[in-house]
Design a protein around this motif. Structure first.
Motif, short mmCIF file in Angstrom:
data_model
loop_
_atom_site.label_atom_id
_atom_site.label_comp_id
_atom_site.label_asym_id
_atom_site.label_seq_id
_atom_site.Cartn_x
_atom_site.Cartn_y
_atom_site.Cartn_z
N SER A 23 20.32 20.30 40.48
CA SER A 23 20.40 19.10 39.64
C SER A 23 19.09 18.86 38.91
CB SER A 23 20.77 17.88 40.48
OG SER A 23 22.10 17.97 40.91
N ASP A 24 17.97 19.03 39.61
CA ASP A 24 16.66 18.86 38.97
C ASP A 24 16.45 19.87 37.85
OD1 ASP A 24 16.05 16.77 40.68
OD2 ASP A 24 14.72 17.95 41.96
N ASP A 53 23.66 27.26 27.77
CA ASP A 53 22.27 27.11 28.21
C ASP A 53 22.19 26.47 29.60
OD1 ASP A 53 21.29 28.29 25.94
OD2 ASP A 53 20.58 26.44 25.03
N LEU A 54 23.03 25.48 29.85
CA LEU A 54 23.01 24.82 31.15
C LEU A 54 23.54 25.74 32.24
CD1 LEU A 54 24.17 21.27 30.02
CD2 LEU A 54 21.88 21.91 30.82
N LYS A 55 24.58 26.49 31.94
CA LYS A 55 25.10 27.45 32.93
C LYS A 55 24.08 28.55 33.20
CE LYS A 55 30.09 27.19 32.78
NZ LYS A 55 31.30 27.97 32.52
N LEU A 87 27.98 22.43 36.98
CA LEU A 87 27.71 21.76 35.72
C LEU A 87 28.51 20.47 35.61
CD1 LEU A 87 26.33 21.58 33.02
CD2 LEU A 87 28.05 23.13 32.09
N MET A 88 29.79 20.53 35.98
CA MET A 88 30.61 19.30 35.94
C MET A 88 30.03 18.24 36.88
SD MET A 88 34.57 20.50 35.56
CE MET A 88 34.56 21.61 36.94
N ASP A 89 29.62 18.66 38.06
CA ASP A 89 29.02 17.74 39.02
C ASP A 89 27.77 17.09 38.43
OD1 ASP A 89 28.86 16.56 41.66
OD2 ASP A 89 27.18 17.92 42.03
N ALA A 95 26.25 10.97 33.86
CA ALA A 95 27.02 9.88 33.25
C ALA A 95 26.98 8.64 34.13
CB ALA A 95 28.46 10.33 33.01
N HIS A 96 27.12 8.83 35.43
CA HIS A 96 27.08 7.70 36.36
C HIS A 96 25.71 7.01 36.32
CE1 HIS A 96 27.93 5.20 39.80
NE2 HIS A 96 26.83 5.64 40.38
#
Length: 105
Positions: A23-24, A53-55, A87-89, A95-96
């Motif tokens: 996550s970091d 890029d995130l993956k 990535l979804m997590d 968003a939260h």
């Protein structure tokens, strides 16, 4: 992904703080993409190049961690699935966080 349940269990249960470290790493990449103006709107935030890029950031994390051998022994299809789940997590957490931060009482 049944063959990789051990790898997912390590991540899910946050053994060695992997979930938090991923996550970091994703958050740092998100900030970098934002500063480089690649994320300027809702539309560009989910552009395929940003998702890739995130993956890639997740893959690089695994390859540089003590999970590298397990990661290398995972099929490409399952690696993609694991990256998608993580990535979804991350995006749900992001968003939260933003929703909670900007919500008015």
């Amino acid at each position: 992904m049944t063959g990789n349940s051990e790898l997912m269990d390590v991540i899910r249960t946050n053994v060695d703080n992997h979930h938090a470290k991923i996550s970091d790493a994703l958050y740092k990449k998100w900030i970098e993409l934002n500063k480089s103006k690649r994320i300027e709107s809702k539309e560009s935030a989910f552009h395929l190049s940003v998702v890739i890029d995130l993956k890639t950031e997740i893959t690089e994390y695994f390859e540089g961690s003590n999970l590298a051998i397990s990661w290398q022994n995972t099929s490409e299809e399952d690696q993609n699935g694991i990256c998608s789940i993580l990535l979804m997590d991350f995006l749900i957490e992001l968003a939260h966080t933003f929703h909670s931060k900007f919500r008015t009482s």
